[in-house]
Design an enzyme around this catalytic site. Structure first.
Site, PDB file in Angstrom:
ATOM      1  N   ARG A 197       0.832  -1.193   0.000  1.00 64.23           N
ATOM      2  CA  ARG A 197       0.000   0.000   0.000  1.00 64.23           C
ATOM      3  C   ARG A 197       0.866   1.242   0.000  1.00 64.23           C
ATOM      4  O   ARG A 197       1.886   1.297   0.726  1.00 64.23           O
ATOM      5  CB  ARG A 197      -0.903   0.045   1.239  1.00 64.23           C
ATOM      6  CG  ARG A 197      -2.167  -0.797   1.123  1.00 64.23           C
ATOM      7  CD  ARG A 197      -3.104  -0.260   0.036  1.00 64.23           C
ATOM      8  NE  ARG A 197      -4.288  -1.067  -0.126  1.00 64.23           N
ATOM      9  CZ  ARG A 197      -4.414  -2.120  -0.944  1.00 64.23           C
ATOM     10  NH1 ARG A 197      -3.380  -2.503  -1.682  1.00 64.23           N
ATOM     11  NH2 ARG A 197      -5.548  -2.773  -1.039  1.00 64.23           N
ATOM     12  N   GLU A 204      -4.251   7.366  -5.836  1.00 67.73           N
ATOM     13  CA  GLU A 204      -4.289   6.565  -7.068  1.00 67.73           C
ATOM     14  C   GLU A 204      -5.491   6.958  -7.916  1.00 67.73           C
ATOM     15  O   GLU A 204      -6.614   6.952  -7.386  1.00 67.73           O
ATOM     16  CB  GLU A 204      -4.343   5.077  -6.712  1.00 67.73           C
ATOM     17  CG  GLU A 204      -3.061   4.605  -6.027  1.00 67.73           C
ATOM     18  CD  GLU A 204      -3.081   3.119  -5.656  1.00 67.73           C
ATOM     19  OE1 GLU A 204      -4.068   2.434  -5.972  1.00 67.73           O
ATOM     20  OE2 GLU A 204      -2.115   2.644  -5.066  1.00 67.73           O
ATOM     21  N   HIS A 241      -0.930   0.037  -9.848  1.00 65.65           N
ATOM     22  CA  HIS A 241      -1.622  -0.892  -8.935  1.00 65.65           C
ATOM     23  C   HIS A 241      -2.079  -2.147  -9.704  1.00 65.65           C
ATOM     24  O   HIS A 241      -3.269  -2.454  -9.784  1.00 65.65           O
ATOM     25  CB  HIS A 241      -2.822  -0.214  -8.253  1.00 65.65           C
ATOM     26  CG  HIS A 241      -3.250  -0.908  -6.985  1.00 65.65           C
ATOM     27  ND1 HIS A 241      -3.781  -0.218  -5.920  1.00 65.65           N
ATOM     28  CD2 HIS A 241      -3.238  -2.216  -6.604  1.00 65.65           C
ATOM     29  CE1 HIS A 241      -4.084  -1.074  -4.942  1.00 65.65           C
ATOM     30  NE2 HIS A 241      -3.764  -2.292  -5.348  1.00 65.65           N
TER      31      HIS A 241
HETATM   32  N1  LIG Z   1      -0.727  -4.342  -5.089  1.00 66.32           N
HETATM   33  C1  LIG Z   1      -1.696  -5.189  -5.070  1.00 66.32           C
HETATM   34  O1  LIG Z   1      -2.446  -5.301  -6.024  1.00 66.32           O
HETATM   35  C2  LIG Z   1      -1.910  -6.067  -3.878  1.00 66.32           C
HETATM   36  C3  LIG Z   1      -2.383  -7.363  -4.050  1.00 66.32           C
HETATM   37  C4  LIG Z   1      -2.595  -8.156  -2.904  1.00 66.32           C
HETATM   38  C5  LIG Z   1      -2.311  -7.638  -1.649  1.00 66.32           C
HETATM   39  N2  LIG Z   1      -1.882  -6.361  -1.548  1.00 66.32           N
HETATM   40  C6  LIG Z   1      -1.593  -5.797  -0.243  1.00 66.32           C
HETATM   41  O2  LIG Z   1      -0.496  -6.475   0.315  1.00 66.32           O
HETATM   42  C7  LIG Z   1      -0.519  -6.366   1.719  1.00 66.32           C
HETATM   43  C8  LIG Z   1      -0.244  -7.715   2.337  1.00 66.32           C
HETATM   44  O3  LIG Z   1      -1.273  -8.619   2.025  1.00 66.32           O
HETATM   45  P1  LIG Z   1      -1.328 -10.045   2.740  1.00 66.32           P
HETATM   46  O4  LIG Z   1      -2.483 -10.740   2.150  1.00 66.32           O
HETATM   47  O5  LIG Z   1      -0.011 -10.689   2.696  1.00 66.32           O
HETATM   48  O6  LIG Z   1      -1.669  -9.615   4.215  1.00 66.32           O
HETATM   49  P2  LIG Z   1      -1.493 -10.486   5.510  1.00 66.32           P
HETATM   50  O7  LIG Z   1      -2.457  -9.957   6.474  1.00 66.32           O
HETATM   51  O8  LIG Z   1      -1.515 -11.930   5.182  1.00 66.32           O
HETATM   52  O9  LIG Z   1      -0.024 -10.144   6.003  1.00 66.32           O
HETATM   53  C9  LIG Z   1       0.318  -8.925   6.562  1.00 66.32           C
HETATM   54  C10 LIG Z   1       1.524  -9.160   7.458  1.00 66.32           C
HETATM   55  O10 LIG Z   1       1.983  -7.902   7.922  1.00 66.32           O
HETATM   56  C11 LIG Z   1       2.446  -8.101   9.242  1.00 66.32           C
HETATM   57  N3  LIG Z   1       2.531  -6.827   9.941  1.00 66.32           N
HETATM   58  C12 LIG Z   1       1.527  -6.090  10.476  1.00 66.32           C
HETATM   59  N4  LIG Z   1       2.025  -4.985  11.048  1.00 66.32           N
HETATM   60  C13 LIG Z   1       3.362  -5.037  10.869  1.00 66.32           C
HETATM   61  C14 LIG Z   1       4.429  -4.166  11.234  1.00 66.32           C
HETATM   62  N5  LIG Z   1       4.207  -3.031  11.900  1.00 66.32           N
HETATM   63  N6  LIG Z   1       5.679  -4.512  10.875  1.00 66.32           N
HETATM   64  C15 LIG Z   1       5.899  -5.648  10.191  1.00 66.32           C
HETATM   65  N7  LIG Z   1       4.932  -6.516   9.842  1.00 66.32           N
HETATM   66  C16 LIG Z   1       3.686  -6.202  10.167  1.00 66.32           C
HETATM   67  C17 LIG Z   1       1.427  -9.050   9.828  1.00 66.32           C
HETATM   68  O11 LIG Z   1       1.930  -9.687  10.984  1.00 66.32           O
HETATM   69  C18 LIG Z   1       1.210 -10.004   8.686  1.00 66.32           C
HETATM   70  O12 LIG Z   1       2.077 -11.100   8.769  1.00 66.32           O
HETATM   71  C19 LIG Z   1      -1.903  -5.779   2.030  1.00 66.32           C
HETATM   72  O13 LIG Z   1      -1.765  -4.397   2.240  1.00 66.32           O
HETATM   73  C20 LIG Z   1      -2.677  -5.983   0.781  1.00 66.32           C
HETATM   74  O14 LIG Z   1      -3.695  -5.056   0.617  1.00 66.32           O
HETATM   75  C21 LIG Z   1      -1.667  -5.580  -2.619  1.00 66.32           C
HETATM   76  O1  LIG Z   2      -5.569  -5.392  -1.707  1.00 68.77           O
HETATM   77  C1  LIG Z   2      -5.662  -5.950  -2.773  1.00 68.77           C
HETATM   78  O2  LIG Z   2      -6.269  -7.016  -2.944  1.00 68.77           O
HETATM   79  C2  LIG Z   2      -4.968  -5.382  -3.944  1.00 68.77           C
HETATM   80  O3  LIG Z   2      -4.473  -4.133  -3.659  1.00 68.77           O
HETATM   81  C3  LIG Z   2      -5.767  -5.423  -5.205  1.00 68.77           C
HETATM   82  O4  LIG Z   2      -6.514  -4.264  -5.421  1.00 68.77           O
HETATM   83  P1  LIG Z   2      -7.438  -4.162  -6.723  1.00 68.77           P
HETATM   84  O5  LIG Z   2      -8.572  -5.095  -6.506  1.00 68.77           O
HETATM   85  O6  LIG Z   2      -7.900  -2.762  -6.785  1.00 68.77           O
HETATM   86  O7  LIG Z   2      -6.600  -4.576  -7.862  1.00 68.77           O
END
Ligand SMILES: NC(=O)c1ccc[n+]([C@@H]2O[C@H](COP(=O)([O-])OP(=O)(O)OC[C@H]3O[C@@H](n4cnc5c(N)ncnc54)[C@H](O)[C@@H]3O)[C@@H](O)[C@H]2O)c1
Ligand SMILES: O=C(O)[C@H](O)COP(=O)(O)O
Length: 603
Positions: free
Chosen positions: A253, A282, A304
């Protein structure tokens, strides 16, 4: 009660064939999920362009479900505008930072997401940016398209043998770590909540301090949610302590890195480059720091795209659409962000008791608290589960049902109803405390001797005894088949179904009472559909009026008369149809031998 009761916000708004559930999908969602919704008979609206914020406010009241990705901001204002129909906000993805989950919880709206549908896509995109940042893929491609052949200027670095720092070893972080190991990288991790055992098994090194990971990393990647505790987690101090050859990645994020600090880090050479998929705004607002980062020559940036693969979009679409169908048709979501997890078999088992306990709560308020001014707020209740029911651990649906029953008939909840999502909150707001007891033996107790599972509800005073100066405020009930019954009401042994409109008359059980009441009701056009006489429980003799108050001995021996009359107290419980007006109630109340009259409306 339909199984949807747990998540119902307005049972009266249940759709009919001519008015199906309506679902708004303001962002692009894979067609598989949309087909599932449509084949389930729902009306699915997919506006050609994502509605602007004020347009969403205008549209939302018509919808029972809203399905979004990351671009639609589901604010408290949107949820307030939604009115009573909205039951579920589904996030077709992981991050719910664009949804005001607290506001949804208050309103009793379930928020669901797809916690793992796009994990592979996000991890692979991280690796794509890792390699692109290492080998200048973005700049090289842009140069080629502009007719430049820049071999000398775009010498990259290898990732094999280097150290990847991972901040956040959750679902995406772990996958990235494993992929990086496959590329020959060493992996060091900072995640205060990660299990050392899990890290060890994955062959990654867990560090106790963020600073250690930052210092060691040749590449640093963040995979935490955006929370108050993770906003600006990587700021000037951390970026300055990195190797000047290091590159940072963000597919989590925007805002986990402080964008101003990151821009300076790149401009001033504290680090060598970045791969960024996400930004604080965004698309990045023109002239913003986010826009400058996206356009920076040392940055490879994507709009993204982490979850944007065909496979991930099918996954998340199906994940959330299945949950929307489940919720709207009375089932359970598999990934609710703001509701407790209940296994389907637990839920099925509890369903009849959910109905029973809700009716008991409503009966309590209208029968006991109704007599005393409708006060249930600030009270402590005890809910006792007898028999097989005592073996159920997850009783959240029963607690929710009790809160709903206690408050629904008396409170203006501002357009919201009570359900499993907001029950705890509503109870807290009203000072209602509920203790639970599990009593496995139903055979030995005086209370419910015959039923396999039964429930007792009583109002308890602060010293642990019964509340109410005069009367034990107790209701007991049981389930038989799918029907629910009340087996005790206050001091009276009963056996009636708590449903419809009930007239509960407290009277001396003497000849002529039933006839008098029937005649009076008939005169007012009120029809009696069922009738039950509930005698005193255990034939106990209570002296005095409704409350069984103290006896006072008189010289002429009238105590004996009064005792014998009180021993014949009973409740007459009538199921009625027709308009029971205040006049009717007053007339009945004045009849000879009638001590009290109560009108109770149940579903
Ligand atoms: N760019 C994209 O399109 C996309 C796609 C999927 C997920 N994401 C994002 O990726 C991130 C992670 O997703 P996920 O499914 O792995 O989440 P998740 O909840 O499985 O993992 C998050 C991890 O962060 C850790 N955490 C929390 N606070 C912390 C801190 N202060 N320091 C270090 N670690 C900490 C937690 O313990 C956990 O292990 C989310 O923000 C999600 O929205 C983005
Ligand atoms: O948190 C998520 O799942 C990702 O950031 C994906 O976001 P999007 O659905 O807008 O691609």
């Amino acid at each position: 009660m339909a199984p949807s009761a747990i998540y119902d916000t307005a049972p009266s708004l249940s759709p009919s064939p001519s008015s199906p559930y309506r679902i708004l999908v303001p962002e692009k969602l894979s067609p598989e999920g949309l087909s599932l919704l449509r084949s389930s008979g729902y009306q699915v609206d997919t506006p050609a362009a994502r509605p602007a914020a004020d347009e969403l406010l205008r549209l939302i009241p018509a919808y029972h479900a809203l399905i979004v990705r990351s671009e639609t901001k589901v604010t408290a204002e949107v949820l307030a505008a939604a009115g009573p129909k909205l039951r579920v906000v589904a996030r077709a993805g992981v991050g719910v930072d664009n949804i005001d989950v607290d506001a949804a919880t208050k309103k009793g709206v379930v928020v669901v997401n797809s916690p793992s549908g796009n994990i592979v896509a996000a991890a692979e995109h991280t690796i794509a940016l890792l390699l692109a940042a290492a080998r200048n893929v973005g700049r090289a491609d842009a140069g080629m398209k502009a007719g430049r052949w820049e071999r000398g200027r775009l010498v990259g670095v290898e990732v094999g043998g280097k150290t990847l720092g991972v901040v956040g070893l959750g679902k995406v972080g772990m996958k990235v770590a494993r992929m990086a190991k496959g590329l020959g990288m060493g992996v060091v991790v900072f995640d205060p909540y990660a299990s050392a055992e899990v890290a060890r098994q994955a062959g990654v090194e867990l560090r106790g301090e963020l600073e250690a990971v930052v210092r060691e990393a040749d590449f640093l990647t963040v995979h935490t949610p955006l929370l108050a505790s993770t906003a600006n987690l990587l700021g000037e101090k951390e970026l300055r302590s990195m190797k000047p050859t290091a590159r940072v990645l963000n597919v989590a994020r925007g805002g986990v890195y402080n964008e101003e600090a990151l821009l300076r880090a790149l401009d001033e050479g504290w680090i060598a480059g970045a791969g960024l998929d996400v930004f604080t705004s965004e698309p990045p607002a023109e002239g913003s720091v986010a826009a400058r980062l996206a356009a920076h020559p040392k940055v490879v940036s994507t709009p993204h795209l982490g979850a944007s693969t065909v496979e991930a979009q099918e996954n998340v679409s199906m994940d959330v659409c299945r949950q929307v169908v489940a919720i709207l048709s009375g089932g359970l979501p598999t990934a609710a962000v703001n509701a407790p997890l209940i296994l389907p078999e637990e839920y099925r088992r509890l369903q009849p008791f959910v109905k029973l306990v809700e009716r008991m709560g409503s009966l309590y308020t209208q029968h006991f608290a109704g007599e005393r001014g409708g006060m249930v707020g600030g009270r402590r209740f005890e809910l006792v589960y007898h028999g097989e029911l005592a073996g159920v651990n997850n009783t959240r649906p029963l607690l929710a049902a009790l809160v709903k029953g206690l408050v629904s008939s008396i409170s203006d909840l501002g357009g919201r109803d009570v359900n499993i999502v907001n029950a705890t909150l509503v109870a807290r707001e009203r000072g209602i405390a509920i203790d639970e007891k599990h009593v496995r033996d139903v055979g030995g107790g005086a209370v419910v001797p015959t039923y396999a599972s039964a429930v007792t509800l009583r109002s308890v005073s602060s010293d642990g005894g019964f509340d109410g100066e005069k009367e034990e405020q107790v209701i007991e009930g049981y389930v038989s088949g799918r029907a629910v019954y009340i087996s005790k009401l206050g001091r009276f042994t009963a056996n009636f179904q708590p449903q419809g409109t009930l007239l509960i008359l407290h009277n001396y059980d003497e000849p002529g009472k039933i006839g008098n009441v029937g005649t009076a009701l008939g005169r007012h056009g009120v029809n009696i559909s069922s009738m039950q006489v509930a005698p005193l429980h255990g034939g106990s003799v209570v002296v005095g009026g409704d409350g069984g108050g103290r006896s006072t001995e008189s010289d002429d021996g009238s105590l004996a008369d009064s005792e014998s009359r009180a021993a014949n107290e009973a409740l007459m419980i009538l199921g009625v149809t027709g308009d029971v007006t205040q006049d009717v109630l007053q007339e009945l109340g004045k009849s000879e031998g009638i001590l009290h009259v109560n009108l109770v409306r149940l579903e």
